[in-house]
Write a protein that holds these residues in place. Structure first.
Motif, PDB file in Angstrom:
ATOM      1  N   LEU A  91       0.936  -1.144   0.186  1.00  0.00           N
ATOM      2  CA  LEU A  91      -0.035  -0.048  -0.170  1.00  0.00           C
ATOM      3  C   LEU A  91       0.772   1.297   0.017  1.00  0.00           C
ATOM      4  N   GLU A  92       2.047   1.297   0.690  1.00  0.00           N
ATOM      5  CA  GLU A  92       2.688   2.431   0.757  1.00  0.00           C
ATOM      6  C   GLU A  92       3.426   2.681  -0.760  1.00  0.00           C
ATOM      7  N   LEU A  93       3.911   1.601  -1.196  1.00  0.00           N
ATOM      8  CA  LEU A  93       4.409   1.467  -2.778  1.00  0.00           C
ATOM      9  C   LEU A  93       3.442   2.215  -3.659  1.00  0.00           C
ATOM     10  N   MET A  94       1.973   1.734  -3.496  1.00  0.00           N
ATOM     11  CA  MET A  94       1.049   2.404  -4.349  1.00  0.00           C
ATOM     12  C   MET A  94       0.923   3.776  -4.258  1.00  0.00           C
ATOM     13  N   ALA A  95       0.930   4.276  -2.737  1.00  0.00           N
ATOM     14  CA  ALA A  95       0.666   5.628  -2.547  1.00  0.00           C
ATOM     15  C   ALA A  95       1.689   6.301  -3.074  1.00  0.00           C
ATOM     16  N   ALA A  96       2.987   5.639  -3.167  1.00  0.00           N
ATOM     17  CA  ALA A  96       4.205   6.320  -3.976  1.00  0.00           C
ATOM     18  C   ALA A  96       3.956   6.408  -5.276  1.00  0.00           C
TER      19      ALA A  96
ATOM     20  N   ILE B  79      -3.066  -6.918  -3.178  1.00  0.00           N
ATOM     21  CA  ILE B  79      -3.898  -5.640  -3.464  1.00  0.00           C
ATOM     22  C   ILE B  79      -5.434  -5.800  -3.113  1.00  0.00           C
ATOM     23  N   ASN B  80      -5.609  -7.149  -3.896  1.00  0.00           N
ATOM     24  CA  ASN B  80      -7.142  -7.566  -3.664  1.00  0.00           C
ATOM     25  C   ASN B  80      -7.497  -7.680  -2.013  1.00  0.00           C
ATOM     26  N   SER B  81      -6.419  -8.332  -1.379  1.00  0.00           N
ATOM     27  CA  SER B  81      -6.604  -8.463   0.261  1.00  0.00           C
ATOM     28  C   SER B  81      -6.622  -7.178   0.726  1.00  0.00           C
ATOM     29  N   ILE B  82      -5.706  -6.204   0.431  1.00  0.00           N
ATOM     30  CA  ILE B  82      -5.897  -4.866   0.881  1.00  0.00           C
ATOM     31  C   ILE B  82      -7.334  -4.161   0.860  1.00  0.00           C
ATOM     32  N   PHE B  83      -7.732  -4.261  -0.410  1.00  0.00           N
ATOM     33  CA  PHE B  83      -9.153  -3.733  -0.656  1.00  0.00           C
ATOM     34  C   PHE B  83     -10.013  -4.538  -0.048  1.00  0.00           C
TER      35      PHE B  83
ATOM     36  N   ASP C  64     -12.564  -2.667   3.314  1.00  0.00           N
ATOM     37  CA  ASP C  64     -13.798  -2.718   2.884  1.00  0.00           C
ATOM     38  C   ASP C  64     -14.248  -1.840   1.486  1.00  0.00           C
ATOM     39  N   LEU C  65     -13.309  -2.055   0.632  1.00  0.00           N
ATOM     40  CA  LEU C  65     -13.410  -1.445  -0.590  1.00  0.00           C
ATOM     41  C   LEU C  65     -14.025  -2.286  -1.737  1.00  0.00           C
ATOM     42  N   SER C  66     -15.296  -2.138  -1.896  1.00  0.00           N
ATOM     43  CA  SER C  66     -16.005  -2.840  -2.998  1.00  0.00           C
ATOM     44  C   SER C  66     -15.779  -2.380  -4.365  1.00  0.00           C
ATOM     45  N   ASP C  67     -15.880  -3.655  -5.238  1.00  0.00           N
ATOM     46  CA  ASP C  67     -15.691  -3.364  -6.537  1.00  0.00           C
ATOM     47  C   ASP C  67     -16.537  -2.898  -7.381  1.00  0.00           C
ATOM     48  N   ASP C  68     -16.529  -1.639  -7.737  1.00  0.00           N
ATOM     49  CA  ASP C  68     -17.511  -0.963  -8.543  1.00  0.00           C
ATOM     50  C   ASP C  68     -17.222  -0.865  -9.956  1.00  0.00           C
ATOM     51  N   GLY C  69     -16.431  -1.779 -10.558  1.00  0.00           N
ATOM     52  CA  GLY C  69     -16.083  -1.767 -11.889  1.00  0.00           C
ATOM     53  C   GLY C  69     -14.986  -0.663 -12.374  1.00  0.00           C
TER      54      GLY C  69
ATOM     55  N   GLN D 175      -9.007   5.140  -3.432  1.00  0.00           N
ATOM     56  CA  GLN D 175      -9.551   4.968  -1.965  1.00  0.00           C
ATOM     57  C   GLN D 175      -8.406   4.425  -1.001  1.00  0.00           C
ATOM     58  N   ALA D 176      -7.924   3.187  -1.508  1.00  0.00           N
ATOM     59  CA  ALA D 176      -6.979   2.632  -0.539  1.00  0.00           C
ATOM     60  C   ALA D 176      -5.913   3.563  -0.397  1.00  0.00           C
TER      61      ALA D 176
END
Length: 76
Positions: A21-26, A48-52, A56-61, A68-69
């Motif tokens: 997640l930190e690398l994603m944020a970077a 990443i899927n586990s992080i989502f 509690d970040l649902s897949d809205d397509g 959001q993460a």
């Protein structure tokens, strides 16, 4: 000492998920994250899927879950 009944979202993450997640944020792509952590892109996708799920970040397509993460980590 009182126990917290509601766990902070980021506390749900494993150390590796927090690192991803930190690398994603970077701004790192999945490919770059995989290279940096010396894992496969498939492993990064699983993290990443586990992080989502843990945040509690649902897949809205859309790609909004990634944003959001990242905003979750920036708020804490």
């Amino acid at each position: 000492m009182r126990r917290r009944s509601v766990q902070e979202p980021l506390d749900r993450l494993t150390p590796r998920e927090a690192e991803v997640l930190e690398l994603m944020a970077a701004g790192a792509s999945n490919t770059r994250i995989a290279e940096q952590l010396v894992v496969t892109e498939k492993a990064v996708a699983k993290h990443i899927n586990s992080i989502f799920a843990k945040l509690d970040l649902s897949d809205d397509g859309s790609n909004a879950r990634r944003v959001q993460a990242v905003t979750t980590i920036l708020r804490h």
